[in-house]
Design a protein around this motif. Structure first.
Motif, short mmCIF file in Angstrom:
data_model
loop_
_atom_site.label_atom_id
_atom_site.label_comp_id
_atom_site.label_asym_id
_atom_site.label_seq_id
_atom_site.Cartn_x
_atom_site.Cartn_y
_atom_site.Cartn_z
N ARG A 167 -17.47 2.65 58.00
CA ARG A 167 -16.92 3.70 58.85
C ARG A 167 -15.40 3.75 58.70
O ARG A 167 -14.75 2.72 58.50
CB ARG A 167 -17.29 3.43 60.31
N PRO A 168 -14.81 4.95 58.79
CA PRO A 168 -13.34 5.05 58.73
C PRO A 168 -12.70 4.25 59.87
O PRO A 168 -13.29 4.07 60.93
CB PRO A 168 -13.08 6.55 58.91
N VAL A 169 -11.50 3.76 59.63
CA VAL A 169 -10.79 2.98 60.64
C VAL A 169 -10.30 3.92 61.75
O VAL A 169 -9.58 4.88 61.50
CB VAL A 169 -9.59 2.23 60.02
N GLU A 170 -10.71 3.60 62.97
CA GLU A 170 -10.31 4.39 64.14
C GLU A 170 -9.47 3.58 65.11
O GLU A 170 -8.82 4.14 65.99
CB GLU A 170 -11.56 4.93 64.85
N THR A 171 -9.50 2.25 64.98
CA THR A 171 -8.82 1.37 65.92
C THR A 171 -8.17 0.21 65.18
O THR A 171 -8.77 -0.36 64.27
CB THR A 171 -9.82 0.80 66.95
N TRP A 172 -6.94 -0.13 65.59
CA TRP A 172 -6.22 -1.26 65.02
C TRP A 172 -5.91 -2.26 66.12
O TRP A 172 -5.42 -1.90 67.20
CB TRP A 172 -4.91 -0.82 64.39
N LEU A 173 -6.21 -3.53 65.86
CA LEU A 173 -5.76 -4.63 66.70
C LEU A 173 -4.80 -5.47 65.86
O LEU A 173 -5.07 -5.72 64.69
CB LEU A 173 -6.94 -5.50 67.16
N THR A 174 -3.70 -5.89 66.46
CA THR A 174 -2.75 -6.70 65.70
C THR A 174 -2.20 -7.82 66.55
O THR A 174 -1.92 -7.63 67.74
CB THR A 174 -1.59 -5.85 65.13
N ASP A 175 -2.09 -8.99 65.96
CA ASP A 175 -1.41 -10.10 66.61
C ASP A 175 0.08 -9.76 66.72
O ASP A 175 0.57 -8.84 66.05
CB ASP A 175 -1.62 -11.37 65.78
N MET A 176 0.79 -10.51 67.54
CA MET A 176 2.21 -10.23 67.76
C MET A 176 3.10 -11.22 67.01
O MET A 176 3.79 -10.87 66.06
CB MET A 176 2.53 -10.25 69.26
N ASP A 177 3.07 -12.50 67.42
CA ASP A 177 3.94 -13.50 66.81
C ASP A 177 3.48 -13.79 65.38
O ASP A 177 2.32 -14.11 65.14
CB ASP A 177 3.92 -14.80 67.63
N GLY A 178 4.41 -13.70 64.45
CA GLY A 178 4.10 -13.93 63.05
C GLY A 178 3.66 -12.68 62.31
O GLY A 178 3.61 -12.68 61.08
N VAL A 179 3.37 -11.63 63.05
CA VAL A 179 2.97 -10.35 62.45
C VAL A 179 4.03 -9.29 62.71
O VAL A 179 4.51 -8.63 61.79
CB VAL A 179 1.61 -9.87 62.98
N LEU A 180 4.42 -9.13 63.98
CA LEU A 180 5.44 -8.15 64.35
C LEU A 180 6.81 -8.79 64.55
O LEU A 180 7.83 -8.17 64.25
CB LEU A 180 5.03 -7.43 65.64
N VAL A 181 6.81 -10.02 65.08
CA VAL A 181 8.08 -10.70 65.36
C VAL A 181 7.98 -12.18 65.04
O VAL A 181 6.89 -12.76 65.02
CB VAL A 181 8.49 -10.56 66.86
N HIS A 182 9.15 -12.79 64.77
CA HIS A 182 9.32 -14.24 64.78
C HIS A 182 10.23 -14.54 65.96
O HIS A 182 11.40 -14.16 65.94
CB HIS A 182 9.99 -14.73 63.48
N GLU A 183 9.65 -15.22 67.00
CA GLU A 183 10.38 -15.33 68.25
C GLU A 183 10.72 -13.91 68.71
O GLU A 183 9.83 -13.13 68.95
CB GLU A 183 11.63 -16.21 68.08
N GLU A 184 12.00 -13.53 68.75
CA GLU A 184 12.34 -12.16 69.14
C GLU A 184 12.99 -11.40 67.99
O GLU A 184 13.58 -10.33 68.20
CB GLU A 184 13.27 -12.20 70.37
N VAL A 185 12.86 -11.91 66.78
CA VAL A 185 13.40 -11.25 65.60
C VAL A 185 12.30 -10.41 64.96
O VAL A 185 11.25 -10.95 64.60
CB VAL A 185 13.94 -12.27 64.59
N PRO A 186 12.50 -9.10 64.81
CA PRO A 186 11.45 -8.25 64.25
C PRO A 186 11.21 -8.55 62.78
O PRO A 186 12.14 -8.84 62.03
CB PRO A 186 12.00 -6.83 64.45
N ILE A 187 9.97 -8.51 62.37
CA ILE A 187 9.61 -8.66 60.96
C ILE A 187 9.74 -7.29 60.30
O ILE A 187 9.29 -6.28 60.86
CB ILE A 187 8.18 -9.21 60.84
N PRO A 188 10.37 -7.20 59.16
CA PRO A 188 10.55 -5.90 58.49
C PRO A 188 9.22 -5.16 58.34
O PRO A 188 8.23 -5.73 57.88
CB PRO A 188 11.13 -6.29 57.13
N GLY A 189 9.24 -3.90 58.77
CA GLY A 189 8.05 -3.07 58.70
C GLY A 189 7.31 -2.97 60.02
O GLY A 189 6.47 -2.07 60.19
N ALA A 190 7.60 -3.85 60.98
CA ALA A 190 6.87 -3.84 62.25
C ALA A 190 7.13 -2.56 63.05
O ALA A 190 6.19 -1.94 63.57
CB ALA A 190 7.26 -5.06 63.09
#
Length: 281
Positions: A4-27
Motif C-alpha cells: 500500500r502507498p505510504v499514508e503515515t510516517w512515524l519518526t523517532d526524535m533523538d538521533g533522527v531529528l536532533v542530537h540533544e538540541e542540535v538539529p540534524i541536517p535535513g530534519a
C-alpha cells in the motif's frame, strides 16, 4: 505482494531529528515536507520527562516546527495503556511533569496509599526516598509499570542513568519486573497508530536504533527506515537477525520520498536489500 502507498510516517526524535538540541541536517526540511504533503505523522520519543508542549518548544528552539498534536511520548502511551487496563485508577509515580500530566489527563489519581500501580518514568532528580517508597509499594502488591527500558541517556556532561537502570534497582530489591510500555514494545507503535487511526500496512517508522525503533516497528507490521546519524552504526546493521526495509545516511535522504509512491525506484521499498542499499538516497 502489492504494498500500500505510504499514508503515515512515524519518526523517532533523538538521533533522527536532533542530537540533544542540535538539529540534524535535513530534519527541518523533512518535517516541513510532511506538513506540506498532508500526510499524517507523529514524532515519537521514549523520553517521558517532557509534555508534548514542552517538546514542541524545545524542537522549535532547534528550528524544527512540529505541532504539539504530532508528538507522542512513552508517557502518553503509558497513560493510555493504564486507562485501557484500569480506568480511573491510582498510581504512585516516580517521574516528571510529562508523566504526571499524562496520567492526570486520563483521570488517574496520584497517591502513595495502596496504589493500583507504581509507575516509573524518566527524571533528572531521582531521590532515594522516592525509590524506597516505590520498592515498598511494589513489594506490598502494587503493579509495576515503567515507561521505557532505556538504561542510560545522554547529557552534555556525559551518560545519565535512565528508567531502565532505576527499574533494575527496584527489581533487584523486590524480585518484580516491570511491564515496559515504550519502545521496543510494539505497543508504543500501535498506540501511535491508534491515535492517528492509521493502518500499519501504510505506515513507515524512521529510527536510529535497530534494537528499539526498528524492531518495534517491524513487530507492529510497519515498514522501517534506519538512519545512521544516531546509535546504530552502518557496519552494525548486519549483526542483527532482522533488517530494516531501508537504510539511509540521514533524514535528509527521506525528504524527497515524502508523498512519493511507496513502491518503484524512488519509494521506501526500492533497494529493499538494506545491507547493500546504504547511502542510496
Amino acid at each position: 505482494m502489492t504494498l500500500r502507498p505510504v499514508e503515515t510516517w512515524l519518526t523517532d526524535m533523538d538521533g533522527v531529528l536532533v542530537h540533544e538540541e542540535v538539529p540534524i541536517p535535513g530534519a527541518t526540511e523533512f518535517i516541513d515536507a510532511l506538513k506540506e504533503s498532508g500526510l499524517q505523522f507523529l514524532v515519537l520519543t521514549n523520553n517521558s520527562i517532557y509534555t508534548p508542549r514542552d517538546l514542541r518548544a524545545r524542537l522549535l528552539g532547534s528550528g524544527i516546527d512540529v505541532p504539539e498534536t504530532a508528538i507522542w511520548t512513552s508517557a502518553l502511551a503509558t497513560a493510555q495503556f493504564l486507562a485501557d487496563q484500569r480506568p480511573h485508577g491510582t498510581a504512585y509515580v516516580v517521574g516528571e511533569a510529562g508523566l504526571t500530566t499524562a496520567l492526570h489527563d486520563v483521570g488517574y489519581v496520584m497517591t502513595d496509599r495502596d496504589p493500583d500501580y507504581v509507575v516509573l518514568g524518566e527524571t533528572r532528580t531521582y531521590s532515594f526516598e522516592a525509590i524506597t517508597r516505590a520498592i515498598r509499594l511494589v513489594d506490598a502488591g502494587a503493579r509495576f509499570i515503567a515507561t521505557n527500558p532505556d538504561p542510560s541517556g545522554p547529557s552534555q556532561q556525559g551518560m545519565l542513568p535512565a528508567t531502565g537502570a532505576v527499574a533494575a534497582l527496584i527489581t533487584a530489591a523486590t524480585g518484580r519486573t516491570p511491564y515496559y510500555v515504550g519502545k521496543p514494545n510494539p505497543l508504543m507503535m500501535r498506540s501511535a497508530l491508534n491515535r492517528l487511526d492509521a493502518h500499519s500496512e501504510s505506515t513507515v517508522m524512521v529510527g536510529d536504533r535497530m534494537d528499539t525503533d526498528i524492531v518495534s516497528g517491524l513487530e507492529a507490521g510497519l515498514r522501517t527506515v534506519l538512519v545512521t546519524t544516531g546509535s546504530t552504526r552502518p557496519e552494525d546493521v548486519e549483526r542483527f537477525p532482522y533488517r530494516p526495509t531501508r537504510v539511509v545516511d540521514s533524514i535528509a535522504d527521506l525528504v524527497a520520498m515524502v508523498g512519493s509512491p511507496a513502491r518503484g525506484e524512488h519509494g521506501i521499498d526500492a533497494g529493499h536489500d538494506s545491507g547493500e542499499g546504504h547511502g542510496e538516497g
